[in-house]
Scaffold this active site. Sequence first.
Site, PDB file in Angstrom:
ATOM      1  N   ASP A 161      77.950 -21.214  37.448  1.00 35.42           N
ATOM      2  CA  ASP A 161      79.338 -21.056  37.020  1.00 35.42           C
ATOM      3  C   ASP A 161      79.435 -20.836  35.510  1.00 35.42           C
ATOM      4  O   ASP A 161      78.546 -21.223  34.744  1.00 35.42           O
ATOM      5  CB  ASP A 161      80.149 -22.293  37.391  1.00 35.42           C
ATOM      6  CG  ASP A 161      80.260 -22.497  38.889  1.00 35.42           C
ATOM      7  OD1 ASP A 161      80.121 -21.507  39.631  1.00 35.42           O
ATOM      8  OD2 ASP A 161      80.478 -23.648  39.308  1.00 35.42           O
ATOM      9  N   LYS A 162      80.554 -20.268  35.096  1.00 38.04           N
ATOM     10  CA  LYS A 162      80.803 -19.989  33.684  1.00 38.04           C
ATOM     11  C   LYS A 162      80.586 -21.222  32.820  1.00 38.04           C
ATOM     12  O   LYS A 162      79.924 -21.159  31.780  1.00 38.04           O
ATOM     13  CB  LYS A 162      82.230 -19.465  33.510  1.00 38.04           C
ATOM     14  CG  LYS A 162      82.650 -19.288  32.052  1.00 38.04           C
ATOM     15  CD  LYS A 162      84.110 -18.855  31.953  1.00 38.04           C
ATOM     16  CE  LYS A 162      84.552 -18.739  30.501  1.00 38.04           C
ATOM     17  NZ  LYS A 162      85.977 -18.352  30.377  1.00 38.04           N
TER      18      LYS A 162
END
Length: 330
Positions: free
Chosen positions: A150-151
Site C-alpha cells: 500500500d501507499k
Amino acid sequence: MPEHINYYNPIGLKTEQQIELIVPPEMAGLRLDQALAELCPEYSRSRLKSWVNSGNILIDNKTLRPRDKVNGGEAVIITPIADTSLNIKAEPIALNIVYEDESMLVVNKPAGLVVHPAAGNWDGTLQNALLHHDPALEGLPRAGLVHRIDKETSGLLMVARTLTAHKLLVDQLQARAFEREYLTVVRGYMTAGGTVDAPLARHPTDRKKYAVREGGKEAITHYRVAQRFAKHTLLKVNLETGRTHQIRVHMSHINHAIVGDQVYGGRFKPLANASELLSDTLRGFKRQALHAARLGVVHPVTGEPISWECEMPADMAHLVEVLAKETPVK
C-alpha cells in the site's frame, strides 16, 4: 488455477522479448485464450488475445485463433508488446535500491509513494521511477513489479528485469514460496502470537475497502510478538497469502487494529493518563504502522535462496521508542 509451475520451460530465450512455455496436458480442450490466461496471469486476457490476433503468440510455430482448442503439449512462443496505452512516463524519482543484478532488483519503498499509476496518481509513482532507472522495463508487466504494498506501507518490493525472471518470480509468488515478513505496531497488549485464517472480499458497502466475508478469497496471516508495551504490541507478521490490505483487515478483525490505520482502525482514541509526548506521537502518526522488513525468494537465475532485510523507517522507529519509554510493561 491448475498448477503450471513445472510446465514453464525457459528453453533458451532468443531475446529478452520472448517467453517460451509448454501447454500442460490437463489443459487439453481449453480455448487458446483460456489456456494462455491461466499460464500467464500477469497479463490480462484482452492483451493476450490481441497478441494472438497480431501474430505475437505462436503455437507450434503457427498462428491460431483465440477460440481454437489446445490439445496439451504444444510449444508456445510469446513476443510481448510494451503497453503504451496508459502513457506511463519515466520520472527521475530517487530510488533506495538494496539489491540489483541483471535479472532483478529489490527496492525499499518509502511510505507515501504509490506503487502503480491509477486514477488520481498517474505520475510520481514507483513505476514511473523504475522506468527512469531502467527504460527496458517498459517491456514487462507493470515495469517488472512482481507484487505491491500500500501507499502508506514502507519496505521491500521485488522487481524483475527480464521476462524470464518475471515469470519465475510470479510462479514463486503464486506457489506461496515468497518469504515476506512485516513489522507492525497494533493496539492492545497481546500475550502470544497466532494465525488469522479468514477469507477476504470487497466490503459490502464501501468498495474501496476489504472485509472478512464468507465466500471471499482465502487469506492466511501468521503473527508473533516481537515486543510488548502496556497498551500496544510490536508484531512480526508473515503472509501465507497476499490479498489486498490483508494484514490491516486481519489485525482489525481480531480487535488489534494497526496504529495509524485511518481506514480500518477507526477514530483515534487517546490513552487515559498518557504523557504529552505519547499522546502527540500517537495522534501524529497518520499512516498505518506497517513495514515490509524482510523479503526472500529463490533467485530466478542461480536457483539459490536469497533474502534481504531493512530496518524500520524513522517515523515508525520513533513510535516504538516512545511506546517503550512511556508505556513499559510492568
